[in-house]
Design an enzyme around this catalytic site. Structure first.
Site, PDB file in Angstrom:
ATOM      1  N   GLU A 125      -2.670 -13.186 -18.472  1.00 29.69           N
ATOM      2  CA  GLU A 125      -2.466 -12.636 -19.766  1.00 29.69           C
ATOM      3  C   GLU A 125      -2.086 -13.800 -20.718  1.00 29.69           C
ATOM      4  OE1 GLU A 125       0.155  -9.503 -19.239  1.00 29.69           O
ATOM      5  OE2 GLU A 125      -1.291  -8.077 -18.152  1.00 29.69           O
TER       6      GLU A 125
ATOM      7  N   HIS B 276       2.625  -5.196 -29.918  1.00 27.59           N
ATOM      8  CA  HIS B 276       1.533  -5.627 -28.978  1.00 27.59           C
ATOM      9  C   HIS B 276       0.397  -5.705 -30.125  1.00 27.59           C
ATOM     10  CE1 HIS B 276      -1.764  -5.712 -25.931  1.00 27.59           C
ATOM     11  NE2 HIS B 276      -0.652  -5.579 -25.172  1.00 27.59           N
TER      12      HIS B 276
ATOM     13  N   ARG C  27       1.672 -13.299 -27.657  1.00 36.05           N
ATOM     14  CA  ARG C  27       1.584 -11.986 -28.464  1.00 36.05           C
ATOM     15  C   ARG C  27       2.138 -12.127 -29.921  1.00 36.05           C
ATOM     16  NH1 ARG C  27       3.227  -7.437 -24.172  1.00 36.05           N
ATOM     17  NH2 ARG C  27       1.491  -7.849 -23.009  1.00 36.05           N
TER      18      ARG C  27
ATOM     19  N   HIS D 203       5.785  -2.240 -29.499  1.00 38.82           N
ATOM     20  CA  HIS D 203       5.707  -2.181 -27.823  1.00 38.82           C
ATOM     21  C   HIS D 203       6.894  -2.331 -26.898  1.00 38.82           C
ATOM     22  CE1 HIS D 203       2.969  -2.397 -24.393  1.00 38.82           C
ATOM     23  NE2 HIS D 203       3.595  -3.779 -24.232  1.00 38.82           N
TER      24      HIS D 203
ATOM     25  N   ARG E 277       9.188 -11.667 -25.537  1.00 37.17           N
ATOM     26  CA  ARG E 277       8.852 -11.606 -24.221  1.00 37.17           C
ATOM     27  C   ARG E 277       7.266 -12.044 -23.659  1.00 37.17           C
ATOM     28  NH1 ARG E 277       6.498  -7.097 -20.970  1.00 37.17           N
ATOM     29  NH2 ARG E 277       5.591  -6.469 -23.066  1.00 37.17           N
TER      30      ARG E 277
HETATM   31  P1  FAD Z   1      11.621   3.362 -18.527  1.00 37.91           P
HETATM   32  O1  FAD Z   1      10.456   3.304 -17.605  1.00 37.91           O
HETATM   33  O2  FAD Z   1      11.111   3.630 -19.693  1.00 37.91           O
HETATM   34  O3  FAD Z   1      12.504   4.526 -18.191  1.00 37.91           O
HETATM   35  C1  FAD Z   1      13.518   5.014 -18.847  1.00 37.91           C
HETATM   36  C2  FAD Z   1      14.057   6.239 -18.153  1.00 37.91           C
HETATM   37  O4  FAD Z   1      15.320   6.645 -18.980  1.00 37.91           O
HETATM   38  C3  FAD Z   1      13.182   7.459 -18.276  1.00 37.91           C
HETATM   39  O5  FAD Z   1      13.380   8.341 -17.025  1.00 37.91           O
HETATM   40  C4  FAD Z   1      13.608   8.444 -19.727  1.00 37.91           C
HETATM   41  O6  FAD Z   1      13.407   9.721 -19.279  1.00 37.91           O
HETATM   42  C5  FAD Z   1      15.014   8.140 -19.172  1.00 37.91           C
HETATM   43  N1  FAD Z   1      15.965   8.392 -20.501  1.00 37.91           N
HETATM   44  C6  FAD Z   1      15.934   7.739 -21.691  1.00 37.91           C
HETATM   45  N2  FAD Z   1      17.060   8.280 -22.450  1.00 37.91           N
HETATM   46  C7  FAD Z   1      17.551   9.205 -21.797  1.00 37.91           C
HETATM   47  C8  FAD Z   1      18.719  10.008 -22.078  1.00 37.91           C
HETATM   48  N3  FAD Z   1      19.063   9.933 -23.030  1.00 37.91           N
HETATM   49  N4  FAD Z   1      19.349  10.652 -21.002  1.00 37.91           N
HETATM   50  C9  FAD Z   1      18.539  10.994 -19.674  1.00 37.91           C
HETATM   51  N5  FAD Z   1      17.529  10.118 -19.529  1.00 37.91           N
HETATM   52  C10 FAD Z   1      17.176   9.109 -20.544  1.00 37.91           C
HETATM   53  N6  FAD Z   1       5.609  -4.333 -18.776  1.00 37.91           N
HETATM   54  C11 FAD Z   1       5.109  -5.236 -17.853  1.00 37.91           C
HETATM   55  O7  FAD Z   1       5.954  -6.034 -17.435  1.00 37.91           O
HETATM   56  N7  FAD Z   1       3.821  -5.277 -17.615  1.00 37.91           N
HETATM   57  C12 FAD Z   1       2.945  -4.281 -18.176  1.00 37.91           C
HETATM   58  O8  FAD Z   1       1.753  -4.491 -17.861  1.00 37.91           O
HETATM   59  C13 FAD Z   1       3.341  -3.399 -19.135  1.00 37.91           C
HETATM   60  N8  FAD Z   1       2.455  -2.646 -19.804  1.00 37.91           N
HETATM   61  C14 FAD Z   1       2.938  -1.653 -20.691  1.00 37.91           C
HETATM   62  C15 FAD Z   1       2.135  -0.881 -21.341  1.00 37.91           C
HETATM   63  C16 FAD Z   1       2.620   0.207 -22.092  1.00 37.91           C
HETATM   64  C17 FAD Z   1       1.814   1.091 -22.732  1.00 37.91           C
HETATM   65  C18 FAD Z   1       3.992   0.229 -22.492  1.00 37.91           C
HETATM   66  C19 FAD Z   1       4.536   1.300 -23.305  1.00 37.91           C
HETATM   67  C20 FAD Z   1       4.898  -0.746 -21.777  1.00 37.91           C
HETATM   68  C21 FAD Z   1       4.501  -1.495 -20.780  1.00 37.91           C
HETATM   69  N9  FAD Z   1       5.173  -2.552 -20.429  1.00 37.91           N
HETATM   70  C22 FAD Z   1       4.724  -3.460 -19.419  1.00 37.91           C
HETATM   71  C23 FAD Z   1       6.574  -2.606 -20.453  1.00 37.91           C
HETATM   72  C24 FAD Z   1       7.279  -1.897 -19.463  1.00 37.91           C
HETATM   73  O9  FAD Z   1       6.598  -0.950 -18.868  1.00 37.91           O
HETATM   74  C25 FAD Z   1       8.757  -1.287 -19.576  1.00 37.91           C
HETATM   75  O10 FAD Z   1       9.407  -2.389 -20.104  1.00 37.91           O
HETATM   76  C26 FAD Z   1       9.432  -1.035 -18.285  1.00 37.91           C
HETATM   77  O11 FAD Z   1       8.533  -0.046 -17.683  1.00 37.91           O
HETATM   78  C27 FAD Z   1      10.736  -0.368 -18.630  1.00 37.91           C
HETATM   79  O12 FAD Z   1      11.267   0.310 -17.449  1.00 37.91           O
HETATM   80  P2  FAD Z   1      12.759   0.922 -17.513  1.00 37.91           P
HETATM   81  O13 FAD Z   1      12.840   1.212 -16.137  1.00 37.91           O
HETATM   82  O14 FAD Z   1      13.581  -0.093 -18.062  1.00 37.91           O
HETATM   83  O15 FAD Z   1      12.508   2.193 -18.637  1.00 37.91           O
HETATM   84  C1  SIN Z   2      -0.573  -5.220 -21.444  1.00 36.27           C
HETATM   85  O1  SIN Z   2      -1.185  -4.638 -20.449  1.00 36.27           O
HETATM   86  O2  SIN Z   2      -1.156  -5.872 -22.544  1.00 36.27           O
HETATM   87  C2  SIN Z   2       0.912  -4.890 -21.525  1.00 36.27           C
HETATM   88  C3  SIN Z   2       1.608  -6.023 -20.693  1.00 36.27           C
HETATM   89  C4  SIN Z   2       3.027  -6.066 -21.188  1.00 36.27           C
HETATM   90  O3  SIN Z   2       3.345  -5.498 -22.022  1.00 36.27           O
HETATM   91  O4  SIN Z   2       3.664  -6.812 -20.294  1.00 36.27           O
END
Ligand code: FAD
Ligand code: SIN
Length: 534
Positions: A117, A245, A293, A354, A389
């Site tokens: 990527e 993004h 990015r 993003h 990032r």
């Molecule tokens: P999340 O997975 O967002 O989990 C947050 C949790 O907190 C959820 O369960 C939610 O319900 C809960 N929550 C929030 N507020 C409250 C509240 N007030 N009370 C109770 N519960 C709450 N990263 C990569 O490394 N590779 C990728 O390919 C990639 N692709 C992506 C594609 C997309 C479309 C998106 C949106 C993001 C992508 N990212 C990628 C980023 C990555 O997915 C996130 O940074 C990561 O998954 C965040 O994980 P997390 O556990 O911190 O939060």
């Molecule tokens: C993507 O698949 O382009 C998202 C990857 C990332 O946010 O890390």
């Protein structure tokens, strides 16, 4: 009232990995996970591209992954944290493979099919088609089910963290003697606000993309954890670094969230072009479509502005049809569903908010500035991402820090006890909010303010205007909050206003352009390095 040894707020990769790590080491501890909708709804679930880790050691190395991360971070990464994440990353990826996550292998099934990527000098992205996050979320949920000492409370909305403040003591942001005793949470099924007391609390609430009009983040991403930590007088850091993004699917009509066209598509050979089919990225960076990015998003934004157009295009027509569909089935289907055949038409794309590079400031063990409170995942600022990032580093970061938090909590938890004397939630207002339009309209206004004035390109005048407008929204919303009963929408609005304020205030403090923060008033990098802690 619920009493638990460990309270984890959030059920994405950060929250559930932490729960698993603690549960497997200490079956005697009770672990409570709150999630504001259903367990499987998270940013994690939508991750497409994959997880970056040094896997093919014949060609790749920790030093290459480190260099790429530092290069993207534009001088603001913490080198120690980069070393930790890059070197511990492969073991954490192995953990999730052991928990059942599948990653795509090459056709002969001998090795993992590593992708590349933007900003990566080698192929090092493990992926599961274009559904990597879905697969990782599935795996951690299945693993969590194996532990009887983990209880998941769905539809529990954490409203505020509990500290000495709730015992009537005054707390200040400057002192580091604040303690966290748990959280108040709204049980959305019966509208009762419950007190959840814990020996240790882990905030894992994810990002805040919903603060902008166009975002790839699902509606749960309203920055609740960061806002709660700020209200509890914890430290946040580097909030001005909002990652846009470059390639969300441009589809007028306004889906929320907008659909992502993974960077992996460019890694696979997709090329950014104008409507006329001309390449333009060579004007901005020698790495062209695979530049980091921030560079690609600014280039697309600039081309759109100078041409007065709403999108640019991603050309995949030269790629092998069968391979494209095998690698990107979801993207292919989504494009087809809106009448675009990626094998015949260029895909219209535009930047969208993003990822939050900043967040709750934590140390190398995930400890926040508040005692007995840890944070993990996108809601944190660990120092890994700096000013920008590197793609696919965030799932990795969450897993590495989940492991580190567990390692730090386990020897300490027996010294901590449940705090006595915590009062029930003191309901501010009691009248029913008859005018929901006030909340929904304020959310729209907030998104407009942030998208117009605090987007990819900023200036002093725009930031000042944003702060002035935000102040008005803040006062109006506090008035509603203090007079009506609490609803999740109202809490999210309050949290989004806090996030918007932190982003804009941090952007005002940064008198330079660096990484994701670009301002026309200070277009150059400053000669000194400064992290913005608020
Ligand atoms: P999340 O997975 O967002 O989990 C947050 C949790 O907190 C959820 O369960 C939610 O319900 C809960 N929550 C929030 N507020 C409250 C509240 N007030 N009370 C109770 N519960 C709450 N990263 C990569 O490394 N590779 C990728 O390919 C990639 N692709 C992506 C594609 C997309 C479309 C998106 C949106 C993001 C992508 N990212 C990628 C980023 C990555 O997915 C996130 O940074 C990561 O998954 C965040 O994980 P997390 O556990 O911190 O939060
Ligand atoms: C993507 O698949 O382009 C998202 C990857 C990332 O946010 O890390």
């Amino acid at each position: 009232m619920i009493e638990t040894d460990v309270l984890i707020i959030g059920s994405g990769i950060g929250g559930l990995s932490t729960a698993i790590k603690i549960a497997e080491a200490r079956p005697d501890l009770s672990i409570t996970v709150l999630t504001k909708t259903i367990e499987g709804e998270s940013n994690t679930r939508y991750a497409q591209g994959g997880v970056a880790a040094v896997w093919d050691v014949e060609v790749d190395s920790y030093s290459k992954h480190k260099e790429d991360t530092l290069d993207a971070g534009d001088g603001l990464c913490d080198e120690n944290i980069v070393d930790i994440v890059v070197s511990e990353g492969p073991d954490r990826v192995q953990d999730i493979i052991d928990w059942g996550a599948r990653f795509d292998k090459k056709k002969d099934a001998s090795e993992y099919d590593l992708a590349r990527e933007g900003g990566h000098s080698e192929k090092r992205i493990l992926h599961y088609k274009d559904l990597t996050g879905w697969e990782m979320q599935r795996a951690v949920m299945a693993k969590t089910d194996e532990f009887p000492n983990i209880t998941i409370y769905e539809h529990y909305f954490a409203i505020d963290l509990i500290t000495q403040h709730h015992l009537g003591h005054s707390v200040t942001r400057l002192k580091q003697d604040i303690q966290c005793y748990g959280s108040y949470a709204l049980n959305k099924k019966n509208n009762v606000i419950e007190t959840i007391l814990a020996r240790v609390t882990v905030v894992a609430t994810g990002g805040a993309g919903q603060v902008y009009r166009a975002t790839t983040n699902p509606v749960i991403a309203s920055g609740d954890g960061i806002a709660m930590a700020y209200r509890a007088k914890g430290w946040t850091e580097n909030m001005e670094f909002v990652q846009f993004h470059p390639t969300s699917l441009y589809h007028p009509g306004g889906d929320n969230p907008v659909f992502l066209v993974s960077e992996a598509v460019r890694g696979f050979g997709g090329i950014l072009k104008t409507k006329e089919g001309e390449e333009f990225m060579q004007k901005y960076d020698e790495r062209k479509s695979l530049a980091p990015r921030d560079i690609v998003a600014r280039a697309i934004d600039n081309e759109m502005k100078i041409r007065g157009e709403d999108c640019m295009y991603l050309d995949c027509r030269h790629l092998n049809h069968e391979d494209f569909v095998a690698h990107f089935p979801t993207i292919y289907d989504k494009c087809k569903s809106i009448g675009i055949d990626p094998m015949k038409d260029m895909i219209p794309v535009a930047p969208a908010c993003h990822y939050m590079c900043g967040g709750i400031k934590v140390d190398d063990l995930g400890q926040t500035s508040i005692q007995r409170m840890y944070a993990v995942g996108e809601c944190t600022s660990t120092g890994l991402h700096g000013a920008n990032r590197l793609a696919s580093n965030s799932l990795l970061e969450a897993m590495v820090f989940a492991h580190r938090i567990a390692a730090d909590v386990l020897p300490k938890i027996d010294q901590w006890s449940i705090q006595k004397g915590i009062p029930d939630w003191n309901a501010g207002g009691t009248t029913d909010p008859k005018e929901m339009v006030l909340i929904t309209q304020s959310i729209k206004e907030l998104k407009e303010i942030m998208s117009s004035y605090v987007g990819i390109v900023r200036s002093n005048v725009r930031l000042k205007r944003a702060l002035d407008r935000l102040e008005l929204l803040y006062h109006e919303t506090e008035e509603i909050y203090n007079t009506t009963t609490i609803s999740p929408q109202l809490c999210e609005l309050r949290n989004l206003i806090t996030i918007a304020y932190l982003i804009t205030r941090s952007a005002r403090l940064r008198k330079e352009s660096r990484g994701l923060h670009y301002t026309t008033d200070y277009p150059e990098k400053a000669g000194f390095l400064q992290a913005n802690v608020i």
